[in-house]
Design a protein around this motif. Structure first.
Motif, PDB file in Angstrom:
ATOM      1  N   UNK A  14      46.521   1.760  18.882  1.00 34.58           N
ATOM      2  CA  UNK A  14      45.212   1.166  19.146  1.00 34.58           C
ATOM      3  C   UNK A  14      44.434   0.946  17.858  1.00 34.58           C
ATOM      4  N   UNK A  15      44.618   1.858  16.895  1.00 38.23           N
ATOM      5  CA  UNK A  15      43.993   1.636  15.582  1.00 38.23           C
ATOM      6  C   UNK A  15      44.479   0.330  14.965  1.00 38.23           C
ATOM      7  N   UNK A  16      45.787   0.128  14.985  1.00 43.59           N
ATOM      8  CA  UNK A  16      46.339  -1.102  14.412  1.00 43.59           C
ATOM      9  C   UNK A  16      45.783  -2.327  15.126  1.00 43.59           C
ATOM     10  N   UNK A  17      45.708  -2.277  16.459  1.00 42.27           N
ATOM     11  CA  UNK A  17      45.231  -3.425  17.216  1.00 42.27           C
ATOM     12  C   UNK A  17      43.740  -3.655  17.005  1.00 42.27           C
ATOM     13  N   UNK A  18      42.982  -2.568  16.838  1.00 44.30           N
ATOM     14  CA  UNK A  18      41.550  -2.720  16.583  1.00 44.30           C
ATOM     15  C   UNK A  18      41.298  -3.318  15.200  1.00 44.30           C
ATOM     16  N   UNK A  19      42.106  -2.908  14.206  1.00 40.06           N
ATOM     17  CA  UNK A  19      41.954  -3.429  12.850  1.00 40.06           C
ATOM     18  C   UNK A  19      42.397  -4.883  12.747  1.00 40.06           C
ATOM     19  N   UNK A  20      43.493  -5.218  13.436  1.00 42.02           N
ATOM     20  CA  UNK A  20      44.070  -6.565  13.339  1.00 42.02           C
ATOM     21  C   UNK A  20      44.509  -7.018  14.721  1.00 42.02           C
ATOM     22  N   UNK A  21      43.567  -7.472  15.560  1.00 43.74           N
ATOM     23  CA  UNK A  21      43.944  -7.928  16.897  1.00 43.74           C
ATOM     24  C   UNK A  21      44.962  -9.059  16.827  1.00 43.74           C
ATOM     25  N   UNK A  22      45.906  -9.056  17.752  1.00 44.19           N
ATOM     26  CA  UNK A  22      46.894 -10.127  17.794  1.00 44.19           C
ATOM     27  C   UNK A  22      48.222  -9.731  17.190  1.00 44.19           C
ATOM     28  N   UNK A  23      48.935 -10.753  16.678  1.00 43.01           N
ATOM     29  CA  UNK A  23      50.322 -10.569  16.247  1.00 43.01           C
ATOM     30  C   UNK A  23      50.457  -9.572  15.106  1.00 43.01           C
ATOM     31  N   UNK A  24      49.535  -9.591  14.149  1.00 37.59           N
ATOM     32  CA  UNK A  24      49.664  -8.698  12.999  1.00 37.59           C
ATOM     33  C   UNK A  24      49.523  -7.238  13.427  1.00 37.59           C
TER      34      UNK A  24
END
Length: 421
Positions: free
Chosen positions: A44-54
């Motif tokens: 969720x941290x990754x998705x919050x920082x960079x929503x989408x494919x990245x």
């Protein structure tokens, strides 16, 4: 709020994949053979920082998101989902409250497989010799043993050409090299330069099958060492050679033919005119160039998507241009254009075979390069199958001739159809 509720809000309750999260919640089609698994709150941290494919890529490569089932099927189904209104801020706040210790404001560093911009900047401006060498090292010096598992015995990391839909990868790679040879009109005694030669596949084919004296150059030290050993094993040392060097350092005016198979993608759009001018200068009058590269389907599309997944994880500084634009640059460099064709369906088949090789050798591949790098390749190759199938990218071969006066040296109706290997 349970994570499965958020998943349903984003993709709908009838998504054709299953969803399972570390909080025990599940959603989606219980009969689907594809399951998306959120293993830890760090995803969720990754998705919050960079929503989408990245963000998804970072979480998957780092092992915080997993996929159970076939990667290609999963990506194809996810690409067909009609996404809804997405996740609202209050939903993210509810998730943060539920999982307690995760703070979305805390940045999680990208996995080490990602090429950081700071590392590239240390090597100078884009497409300088030093930076190009670093980029090639990042992608091609992973491990020769790993590439053998993925590419198969031909060690060819470019689009194959399938004579039939059921041809093997090795048959298709032989067919590709023979197609290039036929377009170039290779004959015994000629001198061939293969720029960006990889592990020497074209060099070896030209020497072994056509008696050509062939030189290949690559910026990858590991590729050059592997190729020279292979040339010695084949007993072709008197005809074939692969050097660890930049194509820009090869002398001018000494070659009858030049093949460029998968190099143009690394040149950079602003350097393409000089690239074709350089290759033109290296040819004798009457010589031919066969340029084989991945292209964009339109000439007005941007050559590079800054910060994109492919540029961060697979081909840093890579740039793709449209076939018409590339052909115009060849023409303006002095080449007379004699033939052009699009082979995009063949690249989808090639990538399917590479993906199957990786899946078949998964445990050995992970042991060789680590799970993170293996995951990059699994995701990237499956995604590229879709890209070529959906015409997001193409693969073009363009044949040009350096005229000898007004003479092209081409037959009136050339037959490029390769013989079977």
């Amino acid at each position: 709020m349970r994570l499965a509720e958020i998943f349903e809000r984003v993709v709908g309750a009838d998504a054709p994949v299953r969803f399972r999260a570390y909080d025990g919640s599940t959603s989606g089609d219980p009969e689907s053979e594809i399951t998306l698994v959120v293993r830890t709150p760090v995803a969720l941290n990754y998705l919050a920082q960079s929503p989408g494919a990245l963000g998804l890529t970072r979480a998957y490569v780092a092992g915080h998101i997993d996929l159970e089932g076939d990667m290609y099927t999963a990506l194809k189904r996810m690409s067909e989902i009609a996404f809804g209104d997405g996740v609202r801020l209050r939903d993210f706040l509810a998730i943060a409250k539920d999982i307690g210790w995760v703070k979305f404001v805390n940045r999680v560093p990208p996995p080490p497989q990602e090429m950081r911009r700071s590392r590239l900047l240390e090597r100078g401006r884009r497409h300088s010799k030093e930076r190009d060498a670093e980029v090639i090292h990042h992608h091609y010096d992973v491990s020769n043993a790993f590439y053998e598992m993925v590419l198969g015995p031909s060690m060819t990391y470019t689009c194959a050409v399938y004579p039939t839909p059921v041809a093997s990868l090795e048959e298709a790679q032989f067919h590709k090299y023979e197609l290039v040879s036929r377009k170039l009109g290779l004959a015994k005694g000629m001198r061939l330069l293969d720029v960006g030669c990889g592990w020497g596949g074209m060099v070896i084919h030209a020497a072994r099958e056509h008696g050509v004296k062939a030189l290949g150059v690559t910026l990858s030290k590991e590729q050059a060492e592997w190729a020279q050993k292979k040339i010695a094993q084949e007993g072709l040392g008197d005809l074939a050679e692969v050097r660890h060097m930049d194509y820009r350092n090869v002398p001018d005016g000494v070659f009858d033919r030049i093949s460029s198979i998968g190099l143009t993608e690394h040149i950079g759009k602003k350097n393409v005119p000089d690239y074709f001018a350089s290759l033109y200068a290296k040819l004798k009058p009457g010589g031919r160039l066969l340029n084989h590269c991945i292209t964009r389907p339109r000439n007005d599309l941007p050559a590079m998507v800054p910060g994109g997944v492919i540029n961060r994880y697979v081909f840093p500084d890579g740039e793709l241009e449209g076939p018409g634009w590339l052909q115009a640059q060849m023409n303006d460099a002095g080449f007379e254009i004699r033939h052009q064709e699009n082979l995009r369906e063949h690249y989808a088949l090639t990538l399917r075979d590479w993906s199957a090789n990786l899946d078949r050798n998964w445990d050995a591949a992970v042991a060789e390069v680590g799970e993170g790098t293996a995951r990059v390749w699994r995701l990237y190759m499956a995604g590229c199958v879709l890209g070529f199938e959906k015409n997001v990218v193409q693969l073009h071969q363009i044949l040009g001739v350096k005229l000898d006066g007004d003479d092209s040296g081409m037959p009136l109706r050339p037959d490029f159809e390769p013989r079977r290997g």
